[in-house]
Design an enzyme around this catalytic site. Structure first.
Site, PDB file in Angstrom:
ATOM      1  CG  HIS A  84      49.690  44.472  48.289  1.00  0.00           C
ATOM      2  ND1 HIS A  84      48.856  43.987  49.274  1.00  0.00           N
ATOM      3  CD2 HIS A  84      50.895  44.598  48.873  1.00  0.00           C
ATOM      4  CE1 HIS A  84      49.536  43.831  50.400  1.00  0.00           C
ATOM      5  NE2 HIS A  84      50.784  44.198  50.187  1.00  0.00           N
ATOM      6  CG  ASP A 220      45.747  42.617  48.897  1.00  0.00           C
ATOM      7  OD1 ASP A 220      46.342  42.093  47.936  1.00  0.00           O
ATOM      8  OD2 ASP A 220      46.170  43.620  49.496  1.00  0.00           O
ATOM      9  CB  SER A 655      52.323  41.941  51.994  1.00  0.00           C
ATOM     10  OG  SER A 655      51.963  43.182  52.500  1.00  0.00           O
TER      11      SER A 655
HETATM   12  N1  ARG Z   1      49.044  48.604  52.901  1.00  0.00           N
HETATM   13  C1  ARG Z   1      49.333  47.329  52.323  1.00  0.00           C
HETATM   14  C2  ARG Z   1      50.697  46.837  52.753  1.00  0.00           C
HETATM   15  O1  ARG Z   1      51.604  47.590  52.900  1.00  0.00           O
HETATM   16  C3  ARG Z   1      49.370  47.384  50.840  1.00  0.00           C
HETATM   17  C4  ARG Z   1      48.057  47.599  50.262  1.00  0.00           C
HETATM   18  C5  ARG Z   1      48.122  47.833  48.790  1.00  0.00           C
HETATM   19  N2  ARG Z   1      46.912  48.534  48.395  1.00  0.00           N
HETATM   20  C6  ARG Z   1      46.856  49.804  48.019  1.00  0.00           C
HETATM   21  N3  ARG Z   1      45.705  50.354  47.876  1.00  0.00           N
HETATM   22  N4  ARG Z   1      47.951  50.516  47.760  1.00  0.00           N
HETATM   23  O2  ARG Z   1      50.907  45.643  52.882  1.00  0.00           O
END
Ligand code: ARG
Length: 721
Positions: A84, A220, A655
């Protein structure tokens, strides 16, 4: 004697209860905190964790693109980060015929890697404490004057530590809400190339349904490489550039993990507000979060309608959609958890305790009374602000149109032709960006919907004067959806922003009345000017006070409890932090226990052929059926481990962060937080908080078995025993 013993006991309990909370500045890792890490199991020296002069783990950690973390995993500048985080770059490199987002991408040689303009990697090279310089210069000042002075001094410090010629960039960060100032110095490399990414069906497996949740089965990750000039300096993209030789890179362990194993995470957490007040929490729960969630839900719905059946639109809107959706779910969950854990009452209790300490101390005793008054003054306008940012400017067209205020100002203020030209040049670049990403069909529906929502939701006394009367006169009943649809259709059909001929005519002969008559500009500027004229100043005032009280409150807290003060970590400010904890299972609710890992078995259980979120690539299914997991298999489980959870304290910005074992080896990539602890920005929950990580063995399996990019695997230093 008795007293000393008591303090010691207290200090020990404190250590326990703070177990895994803490985003520590690696530079200031006190001996106490380091000792805790050792107790938890770390086998590295303080110098190996962080050193300014010798190579240490910190040299393998990068800021990725200004919004994520990444880590260097080979001697040739190979970067691992999240899918992401690389998402926009992958989408940008894709076309409907060469759809890397959909099909994945694997460079089988360095020549095949794809330049990713706009991305950069920053390496931290120096940290210096500049508190005295900043605070001394601001002595005796208050209010806006103080803010201006602090801004001027920090800007000067940034300049002093920066050097454009060597791509050296410095940023002062205000820690402990302005009780400490550190300058962080980075080397920025801007030739970054995409080396690999799994298909989205792996990299975003589970989509928004699974986002912010455990158990998780998402791969991811994505792979990039950082390049430098032949003489080993940061350089803009050039085919002549060579892979970066890092000071340090992380070895990769495929030994596997057990419940309770030591785990630490280095990275760049963006923001937390662990000293948020009860007033702030109330405003969030009652007004700000639900308003944002409602507006984002509406925007997402209209975007999704257009994306679901058209691959070109899907590619065009994918990155925006993902980031809007990510924090749509976050803020909804944040409110729910804040309520569930009664964080408001907890804060009230903390504040009462502070108050009893503060009584009789003139510097501190009125903080909460005054702070509450500031919130009371601001509260009636808070929803309006969210409506402007997330609603009106949630329309890409209106957001761009609002930026044309600069052009209007340049013309109206009778600026020199040079000023007007400059404003138009900026608008031209901006407009090119807009047109690349603009999907009229969804945007037009968003504009119609937001105008109606604003009409219903925002106090009439706050509306731009005459605006809705105009719609009523020209388009019909203000309670009727059709009225807004007609009105929005008119905007999109007639604005010069979406019409090259009209835009060129205006650019060649910039005339304020033409701009003011443009229907998109007219709407955007009606709302913007209304906001600026009636509310912006109060907002700035509120913000100023909020920051001042925040700074003072923290100062007081540190005085009140000097034992605790020694072990306090500053709120996240997108500066390098380390968090330590353990791999650990948890029980989210009565009678339910979550294992600490997920496996390929679970990937297959969630599989829904053709689904938007739970489809899978053929090849993955084939390999999974054959249990062809190679050296990445988890022998105990006779399966491939996909993800795991740890007790680490991280947040957005982390992330892509490396999850590192006791010996300094990479075991996974952090990519999410769990739903039960979505209140983590404000309050860390020691029982429920978990960090969700992709196991590095799944990462390598995807690269190797699924992508066939053995070239990338060969670069790594694998730790097998
Ligand atoms: N929740 C994750 C973060 O903020 C991002 C995940 C991205 N995936 C998604 N399905 N939008 O680091």
């Amino acid at each position: 004697m008795k007293k000393i013993l008591l303090t010691v006991v207290l200090a020990v309990t404190m250590v326990r209860s703070f177990a895994d909370e803490g985003m520590w500045l690696p530079l200031l890792l006190g001996q106490q905190v380091y000792n805790d890490m050792v107790k938890r199991g770390v086998k590295l020296t303080k110098e190996q964790l962080y050193s300014m002069n010798k190579a240490s783990i910190k040299d393998a950690i990068i800021i990725f693109g200004g919004f994520c973390t990444g880590e260097i995993v080979s001697n040739e500048g190979l970067i691992f980060t999240n899918h992401h985080c690389g998402y926009d770059a992958v989408a940008t490199a894709s076309s409907v015929t060469n759809n890397y987002l959909k099909n994945g991408f694997w460079a089988k040689s360095k020549q095949e890697e794809i330049p990713s303009p706009g991305l950069y990697a920053e390496f931290l090279t120096k940290i210096e404490d500049v508190t005295a310089e900043v605070l001394d210069s601001a002595k005796g000042l208050s209010g806006l004057e103080r803010v201006a002075k602090v801004t001027a001094v920090t800007t000067a410090i940034n300049k002093r530590f920066s050097d454009e010629a060597t791509s050296t960039i410095a940023r002062v960060s205000a820690l402990f809400k302005g009780n400490q100032y550190l300058v962080f110095v980075y080397k920025r490399y801007s030739d970054i190339r995409l080396a690999g990414a799994p298909p989205e069906s792996i990299g975003k497996y589970g989509g928004d349904t699974d986002n912010w949740e455990w158990p998780r089965h998402t791969g991811d990750f994505s792979v990039f490489r950082v390049y430098m000039s032949k003489d080993a300096k940061p350089a803009a993209y050039s085919p002549e550039n060579v892979p970066l030789k890092p000071k340090h890179f992380l070895p990769v362990s495929i030994k596997g993990i057990k419940d309770g194993d030591y785990a630490m995470i280095y990275g760049y957490p963006g923001s937390t507000n662990r000293y948020e007040t009860s007033y702030g929490i109330k405003q969030k729960i009652d007004i700000d979060n639900p308003t944002l969630v409602k507006l984002r839900e509406m925007r997402l719905k209209y975007m999704f309608d257009q994306m679901k059946n058209d691959p070109a639109i899907k590619l065009q809107l994918a990155a925006d959609y993902a980031s809007i959706a990510n924090y749509w779910k976050f803020f909804d969950g944040e409110s729910k958890q804040l309520i569930k854990y009664n964080v408001y009452d907890q804060k009230k209790a903390t504040e009462a305790k502070f108050q009893s300490w503060a009584n009789g101390k003139p510097e501190f005793e009125n903080i909460f009374k005054d702070w509450g008054a500031a919130y009371d003054q601001w509260r009636p306008f808070s929803k309006h602000r969210v409506y402007i940012n997330e609603g009106i400017f949630g329309s890409p067209l209106l957001a761009f149109a609002a930026s044309l205020q600069q052009v209007e100002n340049a013309i109206v203020k009778k600026g020199s032709t040079a000023d007007i030209k400059k404003a138009l040049e900026a608008a031209k670049d901006h407009r090119a960006e807009l047109l690349k990403n603009e999907n009229k069909a969804s945007d037009q529906q968003i504009v119609a919907a937001v105008l109606q929502m604003y009409y219903k939701d925002i106090d009439k006394a706050q509306h731009p004067i005459g605006f809705y009367d105009g719609i009523k006169a020209g388009y019909g009943d203000l309670n009727d959806e059709a009225t807004y649809k007609k009105y929005a259709a008119g905007i999109f059909a007639n604005t010069m922003i979406l019409d090259n001929a009209k835009w060129d005519a205006f650019s060649n002969n910039p005339d304020a009345t033409v701009l003011q008559a443009d229907p998109a500009y007219a709407v955007a500027s009606a709302f913007l000017k209304n906001w600026q004229g009636k509310f912006l100043q109060s907002y700035q005032q509120f913000n100023l006070k909020n920051n001042e009280f925040g700074c003072l409150y923290l100062k007081g807290i540190m005085q009140m409890d000097s034992v605790k003060a020694k072990k306090m970590y500053p709120d996240a400010t997108f500066t390098m932090r380390v968090s330590f904890g353990n791999v650990k299972s948890y029980a989210p609710r009565d009678a339910v226990k979550y294992d600490y890992v997920t496996t390929m078995k679970g990937v297959m259980e969630k599989y829904k052929p053709g689904d938007y979120e739970f489809d899978l690539p053929e090849k993955l299914i084939e390999l999974a059926k054959k249990k062809d997991f190679g050296q990445y298999i988890d022998k105990q489980r006779n399966d491939l481990v996909i993800g795991f959870i740890t007790t680490n304290d991280i947040t957005g910005g982390n992330s892509g962060s490396p999850v590192i074992d006791a010996n300094g080896n990479l075991i996974g990539l952090a990519f999410d937080g769990n739903y039960e602890a979505l209140s983590h920005k404000i309050s860390f929950d020691p029982v429920y908080n978990r960090t969700i990580c992709v196991d590095v063995r799944y990462v390598l399996w995807c690269i190797d078995k699924l992508g066939g990019a053995t070239n990338l695997i060969k670069e790594l230093k694998l730790v097998k025993q």
